[in-house]
Design an enzyme around this catalytic site. Structure first.
Site, mmCIF file in Angstrom:
data_model
loop_
_atom_site.group_PDB
_atom_site.id
_atom_site.type_symbol
_atom_site.label_atom_id
_atom_site.label_comp_id
_atom_site.label_asym_id
_atom_site.label_seq_id
_atom_site.Cartn_x
_atom_site.Cartn_y
_atom_site.Cartn_z
ATOM 1 C CB CYS A 123 -0.980 0.030 1.166
ATOM 2 S SG CYS A 123 -2.200 1.333 0.893
ATOM 3 C CB CYS A 153 -4.053 3.871 -3.553
ATOM 4 S SG CYS A 153 -3.265 4.481 -2.082
HETATM 5 P P1 FAD Z 1 -0.785 -11.065 3.676
HETATM 6 O O1 FAD Z 1 -2.222 -10.684 3.693
HETATM 7 O O2 FAD Z 1 0.158 -10.274 4.516
HETATM 8 O O3 FAD Z 1 -0.722 -12.591 4.071
HETATM 9 C C1 FAD Z 1 0.453 -13.352 4.057
HETATM 10 C C2 FAD Z 1 0.214 -14.579 4.925
HETATM 11 O O4 FAD Z 1 1.271 -15.500 4.702
HETATM 12 C C3 FAD Z 1 0.227 -14.253 6.419
HETATM 13 O O5 FAD Z 1 -1.000 -14.657 6.990
HETATM 14 C C4 FAD Z 1 1.426 -15.010 6.970
HETATM 15 O O6 FAD Z 1 1.181 -15.548 8.256
HETATM 16 C C5 FAD Z 1 1.613 -16.103 5.925
HETATM 17 N N1 FAD Z 1 2.998 -16.558 5.824
HETATM 18 C C6 FAD Z 1 4.117 -15.809 5.842
HETATM 19 N N2 FAD Z 1 5.219 -16.573 5.742
HETATM 20 C C7 FAD Z 1 4.758 -17.851 5.638
HETATM 21 C C8 FAD Z 1 5.406 -19.111 5.514
HETATM 22 N N3 FAD Z 1 6.748 -19.212 5.495
HETATM 23 N N4 FAD Z 1 4.636 -20.218 5.436
HETATM 24 C C9 FAD Z 1 3.267 -20.135 5.462
HETATM 25 N N5 FAD Z 1 2.609 -18.972 5.596
HETATM 26 C C10 FAD Z 1 3.359 -17.854 5.679
HETATM 27 N N6 FAD Z 1 -4.540 -2.802 0.669
HETATM 28 C C11 FAD Z 1 -5.633 -2.296 0.041
HETATM 29 O O7 FAD Z 1 -6.158 -2.938 -0.872
HETATM 30 N N7 FAD Z 1 -6.157 -1.088 0.397
HETATM 31 C C12 FAD Z 1 -5.649 -0.357 1.419
HETATM 32 O O8 FAD Z 1 -6.162 0.712 1.737
HETATM 33 C C13 FAD Z 1 -4.522 -0.863 2.118
HETATM 34 N N8 FAD Z 1 -3.991 -0.175 3.144
HETATM 35 C C14 FAD Z 1 -2.979 -0.731 3.877
HETATM 36 C C15 FAD Z 1 -2.489 -0.031 4.973
HETATM 37 C C16 FAD Z 1 -1.487 -0.580 5.759
HETATM 38 C C17 FAD Z 1 -0.985 0.195 6.953
HETATM 39 C C18 FAD Z 1 -0.981 -1.868 5.447
HETATM 40 C C19 FAD Z 1 0.072 -2.497 6.321
HETATM 41 C C20 FAD Z 1 -1.440 -2.564 4.337
HETATM 42 C C21 FAD Z 1 -2.432 -1.999 3.533
HETATM 43 N N9 FAD Z 1 -2.917 -2.639 2.389
HETATM 44 C C22 FAD Z 1 -3.986 -2.117 1.704
HETATM 45 C C23 FAD Z 1 -2.178 -3.787 1.814
HETATM 46 C C24 FAD Z 1 -2.838 -5.146 1.978
HETATM 47 O O9 FAD Z 1 -3.175 -5.384 3.322
HETATM 48 C C25 FAD Z 1 -1.862 -6.206 1.460
HETATM 49 O O10 FAD Z 1 -1.456 -5.852 0.157
HETATM 50 C C26 FAD Z 1 -2.463 -7.602 1.427
HETATM 51 O O11 FAD Z 1 -2.852 -7.998 2.711
HETATM 52 C C27 FAD Z 1 -1.449 -8.582 0.865
HETATM 53 O O12 FAD Z 1 -1.940 -9.879 0.864
HETATM 54 P P2 FAD Z 1 -0.933 -11.119 0.806
HETATM 55 O O13 FAD Z 1 -1.787 -12.338 0.766
HETATM 56 O O14 FAD Z 1 0.084 -10.912 -0.227
HETATM 57 O O15 FAD Z 1 -0.174 -11.028 2.206
#
Ligand code: FAD
Length: 420
Positions: free
Chosen positions: A159, A360
């Site tokens: 983000c 965003c």
């Molecule tokens: P995540 O949701 O982080 O999930 C990754 C998962 O993988 C976790 O549960 C973790 O436990 C697991 N994992 C890690 N390593 C391992 C491993 N070795 N083995 C097994 N599991 C593992 N997005 C928007 O769309 N709009 C917004 O307004 C927005 N604002 C944001 C504001 C902030 C402050 C933050 C921090 C994020 C924001 N985001 C926003 C971004 C959004 O939350 C992320 O882009 C999204 O959650 C990413 O998803 P993901 O599945 O890639 O990772």
């Protein structure tokens, strides 16, 4: 060895959304999700938590309640990937086999990339919505004036708008609580523009000017001295000329060190930590080997398929995609991966492509938001339905309502259920 048709690594936004869609659309495939955490977080609301307008507790729910029915939940961390053998190994050393692998383990924060950051986060003036948004709210409430500095690292971050969203909210909060007149609100960032998509940058530049926010482009944070309460930036003089310190009627007490460093004192500091792909991705044959994306998960930017290991897909924050890392992006990525697996099962190919959509929700104050939606090459890609009744390039109360109530509802009840 246990083998599944589909293994998904990570049960965060991307992992659960994709698992739910596979269970709905390809129910004959066996699916397992590796996710060590009992809790699932709605991170987009952390911006609002940091400004005291959303409860942290409301951003957390039990992973168990969102693991799709019929998917096997394996509560272990993956330690290594062996795509040449269609296997993954947990940190405990157990191997699992797959026919398709979907990687969505998110990213990690690497404090070592910004010396002094870890120590600074222990002090009462330094905070990050990425790490502890409730502390950000404490820092805002306790702030008595001076330099309020907001910044972000040179690495990719999730983000990309979040570091400036909290800055607008803080500025509004300071105005409401009569500290604004004793405060310099500074947004210092490594890039050259406030936002990459020009239609939204125009409004943001206007907001910055009209609220007397001090925007410092080409400021890359390189170290923090929390005892002295200073942050040092490497300043790109070649890009920005040599008038970086000149600000009309403003004294920040910046100090120039040598040719390229600038030391800025802070009375409060908010920042996004440096971010990288998880180590097990970086160390695997699936990571980008060289160049700017080195270490991030290599995927074709349209099919989300690894270019060498064709039964491996990557989505979400860990993937090397030239667009903003958001949950909104994943909403458009997950159906592409599911459709390509469906096609592969049918021994055919699919024309469905991911065009880089990301969004965003740029909160610009309490009760105000622009909804920036865009795709690859920073091309605006606003939803046609929303655009029929709201100009999303302008600040809007309706969009704030969408952020505060609408999107969390859709996330928990539609997206994670594989319904949209
Ligand atoms: P995540 O949701 O982080 O999930 C990754 C998962 O993988 C976790 O549960 C973790 O436990 C697991 N994992 C890690 N390593 C391992 C491993 N070795 N083995 C097994 N599991 C593992 N997005 C928007 O769309 N709009 C917004 O307004 C927005 N604002 C944001 C504001 C902030 C402050 C933050 C921090 C994020 C924001 N985001 C926003 C971004 C959004 O939350 C992320 O882009 C999204 O959650 C990413 O998803 P993901 O599945 O890639 O990772």
């Amino acid at each position: 060895m246990n083998t599944f048709d589909v293994l998904i690594v990570g049960g965060g936004t991307g992992g659960i959304m994709t698992a739910a869609q596979i269970r709905r659309k390809l129910p004959n495939l066996s699916v397992a999700v590796f996710e060590p955490s009992e809790d699932h977080w709605y991170q987009p609301a952390w911006t609002l938590v940091g400004a005291g307008t959303f409860s942290m507790a409301a951003t957390k729910r039990k992973t168990a309640n969102y693991m799709p029915k019929g998917a096997t939940w394996i509560k272990e961390r993956i330690g290594s990937l062996h795509p040449e053998h269609n296997q993954v190994t947990t940190e405990g050393g157990t191997a699992y086999g797959y026919r398709y692998l979907i990687l969505s383990p998110g990213l990690i924060y690497d404090m070592s990339l910004l010396p002094g950051l870890a120590e600074a986060l222990e002090t009462p003036e330094v905070c990050s919505n990425y790490i502890d948004p409730e502390k950000t709210w404490e820092v805002l409430k306790n702030f008595k004036g001076g330099n309020a500095v907001f910044t972000q690292p040179t690495t990719p971050i999730k983000c990309g708008g979040a570091p400036q969203k909290i800055m607008y909210l803080a500025e509004h909060y300071f105005r409401k609580h009569e500290v604004r007149e004793k405060t310099n609100v500074v947004f210092a960032a490594p890039g050259g523009v406030i936002f990459g998509v020009k239609e939204f940058a125009k409004t943001l530049n206007h907001i910055i000017a009209s609220r007397s926010i001090i925007f410092k482009p080409f400021y890359a944070p390189i170290r923090i001295d929390s005892a002295a309460k200073t942050i040092t930036f490497r300043y790109n003089t070649a890009m920005a000329g040599n008038d970086c310190l000149a600000q009309k009627n403003v004294t920040l007490h910046e100090e120039v060190l040598g040719d390229t460093e600038i030391v800025m004192p802070y009375d409060m500091l908010h920042l996004a930590p440096p971010q990288t792909a998880p180590k097990f991705i970086q160390e695997s044959p699936l990571a980008v080997a060289e160049g700017a994306n080195k270490g991030w998960l290599e995927v074709d930017i349209h099919t989300l398929n690894h270019p060498t290991f064709l039964n491996v897909y990557g989505i979400g924050d860990s993937a090397a995609l030239p667009t903003a890392k958001t949950g909104a992006a994943i909403r458009k990525q997950a159906p592409v991966v599911v459709e390509h697996i469906r096609a592969a099962e049918a021994h055919t190919t699919s024309p469905l492509r991911y065009e880089g959509y990301s969004s965003c929700p740029l909160v610009t104050g309490y009760g105000k938001m622009l909804l920036a939606e865009f795709k690859y090459d920073n091309v605006r890609d606003s939803d046609p339905l929303i655009s029929t009744f709201v100009d999303t390039t302008k600040e809007s109360w309706l969009m704030w309502i969408l952020k505060k109530y609408g999107l969390p509802y859709l996330y928990w009840n539609q997206m994670l259920r594989g319904k949209m």
